[in-house]
Design an enzyme around this catalytic site. Structure first.
Site, short mmCIF file in Angstrom:
data_model
loop_
_atom_site.label_atom_id
_atom_site.label_comp_id
_atom_site.label_asym_id
_atom_site.label_seq_id
_atom_site.Cartn_x
_atom_site.Cartn_y
_atom_site.Cartn_z
N HIS A 29 7.49 -57.90 -59.00
CA HIS A 29 8.95 -57.85 -58.85
C HIS A 29 9.44 -56.40 -58.79
O HIS A 29 10.12 -56.01 -57.83
CB HIS A 29 9.60 -58.60 -60.03
CG HIS A 29 11.08 -58.65 -59.97
ND1 HIS A 29 11.78 -59.80 -59.66
CD2 HIS A 29 12.03 -57.69 -60.18
CE1 HIS A 29 13.07 -59.54 -59.68
NE2 HIS A 29 13.25 -58.28 -60.00
N GLU A 30 9.07 -55.63 -59.78
CA GLU A 30 9.54 -54.24 -59.83
C GLU A 30 8.95 -53.44 -58.68
O GLU A 30 9.61 -52.55 -58.13
CB GLU A 30 9.20 -53.58 -61.18
CG GLU A 30 9.80 -54.27 -62.40
CD GLU A 30 11.30 -54.54 -62.29
OE1 GLU A 30 11.99 -53.85 -61.52
OE2 GLU A 30 11.80 -55.46 -62.97
N HIS B 114 11.10 -53.94 -55.65
CA HIS B 114 12.25 -53.02 -55.65
C HIS B 114 11.79 -51.63 -55.21
O HIS B 114 12.48 -50.95 -54.45
CB HIS B 114 12.86 -52.92 -57.04
CG HIS B 114 13.67 -54.12 -57.45
ND1 HIS B 114 14.71 -54.60 -56.69
CD2 HIS B 114 13.60 -54.93 -58.54
CE1 HIS B 114 15.25 -55.65 -57.30
NE2 HIS B 114 14.59 -55.88 -58.43
N HIS C 44 11.34 -51.46 -51.54
CA HIS C 44 12.66 -51.42 -50.90
C HIS C 44 13.14 -49.97 -50.83
O HIS C 44 13.67 -49.52 -49.82
CB HIS C 44 13.61 -52.29 -51.74
CG HIS C 44 14.95 -52.53 -51.12
ND1 HIS C 44 15.90 -53.32 -51.69
CD2 HIS C 44 15.50 -52.06 -49.97
CE1 HIS C 44 16.98 -53.34 -50.91
NE2 HIS C 44 16.76 -52.58 -49.87
ZN LIG Z 1 15.01 -57.32 -59.84
#
Ligand SMILES: [Zn+2]
Length: 199
Positions: A113-114, A117, A120
């Site tokens: 998940h991290e 990010h 991104h």
């Molecule tokens: Zn998040």
């Protein structure tokens, strides 16, 4: 786990992740660079971005997991391209007594998940400071890359390669994975309803 994650990212996004050098704020923090390999063999790889990974819990560290931009991509007028830097931070149990740090499946999802990010922020092609990477993203889209990466943790082909028993190295048994998946999906409709009704 990190090697597995990096290989997936390299395959999906046609980049290369390599250890890099920078001063860090704790010995357990690691620094990496993301490059795009050159089309021809002799040309140097193009630097896309760099990141600090701070994976382990320690006294005094803020709990939880998050990712933030250390520096944003920016085509600085007259000064060339500033490449982005990110710092995904987690609080996984550290290695202990010469044994490797062990991650639960929840931890693995958090890491993906991290890192989503982080991707991104790091793989952005936007040159304008205010809207490059994670800057200026609409709230309903901000969790998309993190969810995208998280979903990979529920793909058998992925998990089979990432998982390993601490002693034997055996990957997660398929039957156990199937039960985890069933438990995840159990009553998922109810959870959706609860989300709607709580608005
Ligand atoms: Zn998040």
């Amino acid at each position: 786990m990190l090697d597995g994650l990096f290989r997936i990212v390299e395959t999906l996004f046609e980049v290369r992740i390599r250890p890099d050098e920078a001063p860090v704020w704790h010995p357990s923090v690691r620094f990496f660079r993301i490059e795009r390999p050159a089309a021809s063999g002799d040309a140097p790889a193009e630097l896309i971005g760099q990141f600090y990974l701070d994976p382990h819990a320690r006294p005094g560290k803020r709990p939880g997991a998050w990712m933030d931009g250390t520096r944003d991509r920016w085509a600085r007028p007259g000064a060339g391209l500033q490449t982005p830097v990110a710092h995904p931070v987690c609080n996984f149990a550290p290695p202990l007594d010469g044994r490797p740090a062990l991650l639960t499946h929840d931890d693995v999802q958090t890491l993906f998940h991290e890192f989503g990010h982080g991707l991104h922020h790091l793989l952005t092609r936007v040159d304008d400071l205010g809207v490059s990477g994670i800057s200026g993203v609409e709230w309903d889209a901000v969790e998309l890359p993190s969810q995208f990466m998280e979903n990979l943790c529920w793909e058998w082909e992925v998990l089979q390669r990432l998982s390993g028993h601490v002693d034997s190295g055996e990957p997660l048994p398929r039957a156990l994975f199937d039960r985890m998946l069933a438990a995840k999906n159990f009553h998922s409709g109810l959870q959706m309803l609860r989300r709607w009704s709580s608005r």
